[in-house]
Design an enzyme around this catalytic site. Structure first.
Site, PDB file in Angstrom:
ATOM      1  N   ASP A   1       0.834  -1.196   0.000  1.00 63.66           N
ATOM      2  CA  ASP A   1       0.000   0.000   0.000  1.00 63.66           C
ATOM      3  C   ASP A   1       0.867   1.245   0.000  1.00 63.66           C
ATOM      4  O   ASP A   1       1.763   1.399   0.847  1.00 63.66           O
ATOM      5  CB  ASP A   1      -0.883   0.032   1.259  1.00 63.66           C
ATOM      6  CG  ASP A   1      -2.070  -0.914   1.166  1.00 63.66           C
ATOM      7  OD1 ASP A   1      -2.314  -1.471   0.076  1.00 63.66           O
ATOM      8  OD2 ASP A   1      -2.757  -1.087   2.185  1.00 63.66           O
TER       9      ASP A   1
ATOM     10  N   ASN B   1     -19.953  -4.268   1.930  1.00 59.59           N
ATOM     11  CA  ASN B   1     -20.237  -2.964   2.542  1.00 59.59           C
ATOM     12  C   ASN B   1     -21.441  -2.375   1.793  1.00 59.59           C
ATOM     13  O   ASN B   1     -22.036  -3.039   0.938  1.00 59.59           O
ATOM     14  CB  ASN B   1     -18.999  -2.052   2.552  1.00 59.59           C
ATOM     15  CG  ASN B   1     -18.554  -1.652   1.150  1.00 59.59           C
ATOM     16  OD1 ASN B   1     -19.301  -1.786   0.172  1.00 59.59           O
ATOM     17  ND2 ASN B   1     -17.345  -1.159   1.033  1.00 59.59           N
TER      18      ASN B   1
ATOM     19  N   ASP C   1     -11.478  -5.374   6.274  1.00 52.73           N
ATOM     20  CA  ASP C   1     -10.629  -6.566   6.395  1.00 52.73           C
ATOM     21  C   ASP C   1     -10.500  -6.990   7.850  1.00 52.73           C
ATOM     22  O   ASP C   1     -10.492  -8.183   8.168  1.00 52.73           O
ATOM     23  CB  ASP C   1      -9.236  -6.288   5.812  1.00 52.73           C
ATOM     24  CG  ASP C   1      -9.316  -5.877   4.351  1.00 52.73           C
ATOM     25  OD1 ASP C   1     -10.251  -6.328   3.668  1.00 52.73           O
ATOM     26  OD2 ASP C   1      -8.454  -5.100   3.914  1.00 52.73           O
TER      27      ASP C   1
ATOM     28  N   ARG D   1      -5.755   3.355  14.227  1.00 51.42           N
ATOM     29  CA  ARG D   1      -4.321   3.290  13.876  1.00 51.42           C
ATOM     30  C   ARG D   1      -4.134   3.482  12.374  1.00 51.42           C
ATOM     31  O   ARG D   1      -5.007   3.084  11.600  1.00 51.42           O
ATOM     32  CB  ARG D   1      -3.775   1.889  14.216  1.00 51.42           C
ATOM     33  CG  ARG D   1      -3.861   1.628  15.676  1.00 51.42           C
ATOM     34  CD  ARG D   1      -3.840   0.163  15.941  1.00 51.42           C
ATOM     35  NE  ARG D   1      -4.124  -0.012  17.353  1.00 51.42           N
ATOM     36  CZ  ARG D   1      -4.227  -1.155  17.958  1.00 51.42           C
ATOM     37  NH1 ARG D   1      -4.073  -2.271  17.297  1.00 51.42           N
ATOM     38  NH2 ARG D   1      -4.485  -1.207  19.247  1.00 51.42           N
TER      39      ARG D   1
HETATM   40  O1  RIB Z   1      -9.239  -3.121   2.216  1.00 52.47           O
HETATM   41  C1  RIB Z   1      -8.094  -2.318   2.196  1.00 52.47           C
HETATM   42  C2  RIB Z   1      -7.146  -2.812   1.156  1.00 52.47           C
HETATM   43  O2  RIB Z   1      -7.738  -2.673  -0.108  1.00 52.47           O
HETATM   44  C3  RIB Z   1      -5.853  -2.056   1.103  1.00 52.47           C
HETATM   45  O3  RIB Z   1      -4.857  -2.607   1.919  1.00 52.47           O
HETATM   46  C4  RIB Z   1      -5.497  -2.084  -0.391  1.00 52.47           C
HETATM   47  O4  RIB Z   1      -4.362  -2.810  -0.646  1.00 52.47           O
HETATM   48  C5  RIB Z   1      -6.717  -2.691  -1.088  1.00 52.47           C
HETATM   49  O5  RIB Z   1      -6.510  -3.987  -1.422  1.00 52.47           O
END
Ligand code: RIB
Length: 307
Positions: A14, A184, A254, A287
């Site tokens: 990222d 979502n 996530d 965070r």
């Molecule tokens: O859900 C967040 C993620 O979406 C990020 O880490 C980015 O890499 C995308 O995959």
């Protein structure tokens, strides 16, 4: 039920830019900060599940490059077992814009090596997937690989979770392989055509997914509004859990999915597992970063014990 969690998905690096607003086409603006760190939805979910205490295996494909090394480091630190092939292709990356005032984000992801994940790559991990208590996938890798993962997981008796992100049209028969789907608001709308504004519309979207073949329940995640668990006969609104000032929402979905999977693998009731996922997400948004923001089990237990 208890056993391991298997997650199929993507790792990317990222690249996160924090700024007041997004630039317009042709414009350059000054940002506030930049950060480089581990991301990719499947990998983030694996880190969340492992830090939450689940034995976690991650199925993917990465390059033999610096970003691939970053993946190996975060998995080792978190205790994720990689079921990953390393190939002579570049590991992917994501561009993440974080709005300074809200912490909300907009993302472009280029999956790189993980974009080449094939049904054959997934079949090579049939034991890990079929032997799991819980299997999770998303839609950042090719659809046919996700489909094969769900087939192998169901054939082995795993509970299956599809996090339909990013939004995409699902192939015929995919929902019938899923015990839980965790969209979502925008993903739920893309899947059902129902705009999600409140619990009633989230419930209607859940009903549509169940009518289309989903096996157990839809869990619609709605950011600060919490999540709606809807199985048709059981509909429960679970409030978001606020644990501190919001810093960045990247990876919050996530965090929820990884936490939900870990709690299901421990044998928790699905509504309790969703509450556990909300605690993981509530901690993660305090965070910066995606994988880096996932809490450890002691932190999650402390939050849940205060409810
Ligand atoms: O859900 C967040 C993620 O979406 C990020 O880490 C980015 O890499 C995308 O995959």
């Amino acid at each position: 039920m208890s056993g391991h969690v298997a997650i199929l998905g993507v790792f990317v690096a990222d690249t996160t830019y924090r700024a007041e607003r997004q630039p317009r086409m042709g414009e350059t603006i000054l940002g506030r900060s930049f950060a480089l760190g581990p991301g990719g939805k499947g990998s983030n979910q694996s880190v969340a599940a492992a830090r939450a205490g689940a034995e976690t295996h991650f199925v993917s494909r990465i390059g033999r490059d610096t970003f691939g090394d970053m993946a190996m480091r975060i998995w080792e630190e978190a205790g994720v077992t990689p079921a990953v092939s390393r190939v002579d292709e570049a590991t992917g990356a994501a561009f993440i814009f974080v709005e300074a005032s809200s912490g909300d984000n907009a993302i472009i992801i280029a999956p790189g090596a993980a974009g080449g994940l094939s049904p054959a790559d997934v079949e090579a991990q049939a034991k890990v997937i079929g032997g799991a208590a819980v299997f999770v996938t998303q839609l950042e890798q090719p659809m046919d690989a996700a489909m094969r993962g769900l087939e192998l997981a169901r054939a082995g008796g795993a509970v299956t979770i599809l996090n339909p992100a990013p939004a995409a049209e699902l192939p015929d028969g995919m929902l019938a392989l899923c015990d839980y789907v965790t969209p979502n608001e925008s993903e739920a709308e893309a899947l059902t055509g129902i705009a999600i504004r409140d619990q009633a519309s989230a419930r209607a979207a859940g009903d549509a997914l169940l009518a289309a073949g989903l096996r157990r329940a839809a869990i619609v995640t709605m950011g600060g509004q919490g999540v709606l668990y809807h199985s048709g006969t059981r509909s429960v609104a679970i409030p978001a859990i606020e644990v501190g000032p919001l810093v960045e929402t990247t990876g919050a979905g996530d965090a929820f999915n990884g936490g939900f999977a870990a709690a299901l693998a421990e044998g928790r009731d699905p509504v309790e597992a969703a509450r556990f996922g909300c605690a993981v997400a509530g901690l993660s948004v305090t965070r910066p970063g995606a994988a880096a923001s996932m809490p450890i089990r002691a932190e999650i237990d402390a939050v849940l014990s205060r409810l």
